[in-house]
Scaffold this active site. Structure first.
Site, mmCIF file in Angstrom:
data_model
loop_
_atom_site.group_PDB
_atom_site.id
_atom_site.type_symbol
_atom_site.label_atom_id
_atom_site.label_comp_id
_atom_site.label_asym_id
_atom_site.label_seq_id
_atom_site.Cartn_x
_atom_site.Cartn_y
_atom_site.Cartn_z
ATOM 1 N N LYS A 133 27.379 -4.528 -2.719
ATOM 2 C CA LYS A 133 28.851 -4.459 -2.777
ATOM 3 C C LYS A 133 29.426 -3.788 -1.532
ATOM 4 O O LYS A 133 30.581 -3.401 -1.508
ATOM 5 C CB LYS A 133 29.271 -3.671 -4.034
ATOM 6 C CG LYS A 133 28.903 -4.395 -5.327
ATOM 7 C CD LYS A 133 29.371 -3.638 -6.557
ATOM 8 C CE LYS A 133 28.391 -2.557 -6.954
ATOM 9 N NZ LYS A 133 28.711 -1.917 -8.241
ATOM 10 N N ARG A 157 11.421 3.601 3.137
ATOM 11 C CA ARG A 157 11.010 2.665 4.192
ATOM 12 C C ARG A 157 12.215 1.799 4.491
ATOM 13 O O ARG A 157 12.852 1.247 3.580
ATOM 14 C CB ARG A 157 9.857 1.790 3.721
ATOM 15 C CG ARG A 157 9.615 0.634 4.665
ATOM 16 C CD ARG A 157 8.384 -0.151 4.324
ATOM 17 N NE ARG A 157 7.180 0.619 4.603
ATOM 18 C CZ ARG A 157 5.960 0.088 4.668
ATOM 19 N NH1 ARG A 157 5.785 -1.201 4.468
ATOM 20 N NH2 ARG A 157 4.914 0.833 4.932
ATOM 21 N N ARG A 168 0.797 -1.218 0.000
ATOM 22 C CA ARG A 168 0.000 0.000 0.000
ATOM 23 C C ARG A 168 0.834 1.275 0.000
ATOM 24 O O ARG A 168 0.578 2.190 -0.777
ATOM 25 C CB ARG A 168 -0.921 0.064 1.233
ATOM 26 C CG ARG A 168 -2.172 -0.723 1.111
ATOM 27 C CD ARG A 168 -2.573 -1.259 2.462
ATOM 28 N NE ARG A 168 -1.640 -2.315 2.805
ATOM 29 C CZ ARG A 168 -1.823 -3.586 2.453
ATOM 30 N NH1 ARG A 168 -2.909 -3.947 1.842
ATOM 31 N NH2 ARG A 168 -0.917 -4.512 2.727
ATOM 32 N N THR A 169 1.818 1.355 0.879
ATOM 33 C CA THR A 169 2.549 2.617 1.007
ATOM 34 C C THR A 169 3.318 2.890 -0.272
ATOM 35 O O THR A 169 3.307 4.013 -0.804
ATOM 36 C CB THR A 169 3.505 2.552 2.222
ATOM 37 O OG1 THR A 169 2.776 2.037 3.337
ATOM 38 C CG2 THR A 169 4.060 3.912 2.561
ATOM 39 N N HIS A 173 5.564 5.576 11.538
ATOM 40 C CA HIS A 173 5.039 5.503 10.163
ATOM 41 C C HIS A 173 4.112 6.717 10.020
ATOM 42 O O HIS A 173 2.881 6.595 9.976
ATOM 43 C CB HIS A 173 4.264 4.187 10.004
ATOM 44 C CG HIS A 173 3.940 3.802 8.587
ATOM 45 N ND1 HIS A 173 4.048 4.660 7.512
ATOM 46 C CD2 HIS A 173 3.491 2.626 8.062
ATOM 47 C CE1 HIS A 173 3.686 4.020 6.409
ATOM 48 N NE2 HIS A 173 3.351 2.789 6.711
HETATM 49 N N1 CP Z 1 -0.077 0.014 5.956
HETATM 50 C C1 CP Z 1 1.066 -0.275 5.324
HETATM 51 O O1 CP Z 1 2.115 0.303 5.607
HETATM 52 O O2 CP Z 1 0.962 -1.218 4.329
HETATM 53 P P1 CP Z 1 2.145 -1.749 3.460
HETATM 54 O O3 CP Z 1 3.123 -2.438 4.377
HETATM 55 O O4 CP Z 1 1.514 -2.684 2.463
HETATM 56 O O5 CP Z 1 2.815 -0.566 2.795
#
Ligand code: CP
Length: 359
Positions: free
Chosen positions: A119, A140, A90-91, A173
């Site tokens: 490397k 992320r 999703r993100t 997050h």
């Molecule tokens: N809610 C969320 O972060 O979903 P994903 O891990 O699929 O990005």
């Protein structure tokens, strides 16, 4: 904070690290706008309301071809790097779609075994390299604190591009919390908004970064009560409870979901985050069967309550719940795209154009 530090370029890493979060949060902004987006503590109620209003305006504009054509003219000169070294559906897809809506180009690294990290290049050097090719880095990473470190690092280079934290370790997050707040704003639009509501968090609260960020954002609202329902091993941690105490937020910690359900305005479900297990199978030995929603729990829930989940889910919400009008977690997914369009529009200062659009 050293008196003269008005930006990350004016403070050493050691001095920055030792600042309280509120002072750090101030340094992530520039010219009174969000620049780096690293922690939930950067958001206050006016900015949450502004982003929600912009997201709603954008989703209306995007209904028409002329509107989509207009949105695509906003940032065609900008490009985004999507650095997702942890799994995401999703993100990643919502940021990717958000960039496309605004006409931005995107490049990505998702599998670091195909990058020079294989490397031996450090993540810090990788991110610095990305800044050569992009105008914003959306990242992320499993390493908590890496987004913060990169925000400071890039602010001290000749290409200080913004960093947007799309999930950092077990810690934060913030853009998930934005879409959660946007979903709550919309759900409670005709019920006086988020103020005064009882929000019940359920599941793996010890390791759920979405819960940590959302618990923080909810402190921006008046009279919200937060309830944390989890097995003792997965219960919310003291640092979050300390933040709630400091903001005079009412909260309750317990393990009886069925008892609290009739009082809940929103139930925020989460899955067991076993990717963070320290010993193999550690969380599989915890009995989580009482922390699920199915037909019996729906019967106890108020008719105007809502059920959220950051997703992905496992067994904590039965698929049959999806058809219940109180289940808003699939709406949350789409809201994530609109609020991320609004966030990018804010960072690159085109929200005024969007407000003025009259097509
Ligand atoms: N809610 C969320 O972060 O979903 P994903 O891990 O699929 O990005």
């Amino acid at each position: 904070m050293p008196e003269k530090a008005r930006s990350l370029a004016e403070i050493s890493w050691d001095a920055f690290q030792s600042l309280p979060l509120a002072d750090k949060a101030r340094l992530y902004s520039r010219d009174q706008r969000l620049f780096h987006v690293i922690v939930a503590q950067q958001f206050d109620r006016p900015i949450l309301e502004e982003l929600g209003a912009v997201a709603t305006r954008i989703r209306r504009i995007a209904k028409l071809k002329a509107g989509m054509d207009f949105l695509r003219t906003q940032l065609p000169h900008k490009s985004a790097m999507l650095y997702f070294s942890q799994p995401s559906t999703r993100t990643f897809l919502s940021f990717h779609s958000a960039c496309q809506i605004l006409g931005m180009r995107t490049v990505e690294v998702r599998d670091t075994s195909t990058s020079s990290e294989r490397k031996g290049e450090t993540q810090e050097d990788s991110v610095r390299t990305f800044s050569s090719f992009s105008d914003v880095i959306i990242m992320r990473h499993s390493k908590g604190g890496l987004a913060e470190k990169m925000a400071w690092t890039l602010s001290n280079t000749e290409r200080p591009v913004p960093i947007v934290n799309a999930g950092s370790g077990k810690d934060q997050h913030p853009t998930q919390a934005l879409l959660d707040i946007y979903t709550l704003q919309r759900s409670f639009e005709k019920r006086g908004g988020i103020d005064g509501k009882k929000i019940v968090f359920v599941g793996d609260l010890a390791r759920g970064r979405t819960v940590r960020s959302l618990a923080q954002l909810l402190t921006c609202y008046r009279g919200v009560e937060q309830v944390f329902i989890a097995p003792p091993q997965l219960q919310i941690t003291d640092d979050i409870l300390g933040l709630l105490r400091a903001s005079n937020t009412r909260f309750e910690v317990g393990d009886d979901l069925d008892k609290i359900l009739p009082e809940a305005d929103a139930v925020y479900m989460t899955r067991v985050q076993d990717e963070w297990d320290e010993k193999a199978g550690e969380s599989g030995r915890i009995d989580t069967s009482r922390f699920c929603i199915g037909a019996d729990q729906l019967a106890k829930l108020k008719q105007n309550a809502v059920i959220l989940h950051p997703l992905p889910r496992r067994g904590e919400i039965s698929v049959e719940v999806d058809r219940d009008p109180r289940a808003v977690y699939w709406r949350q997914v789409r809201n994530g795209m609109w609020i991320r369009v609004a966030l990018l529009a804010h960072i690159f200062d085109v929200t005024g154009n969007i407000r003025d659009f009259s097509g």
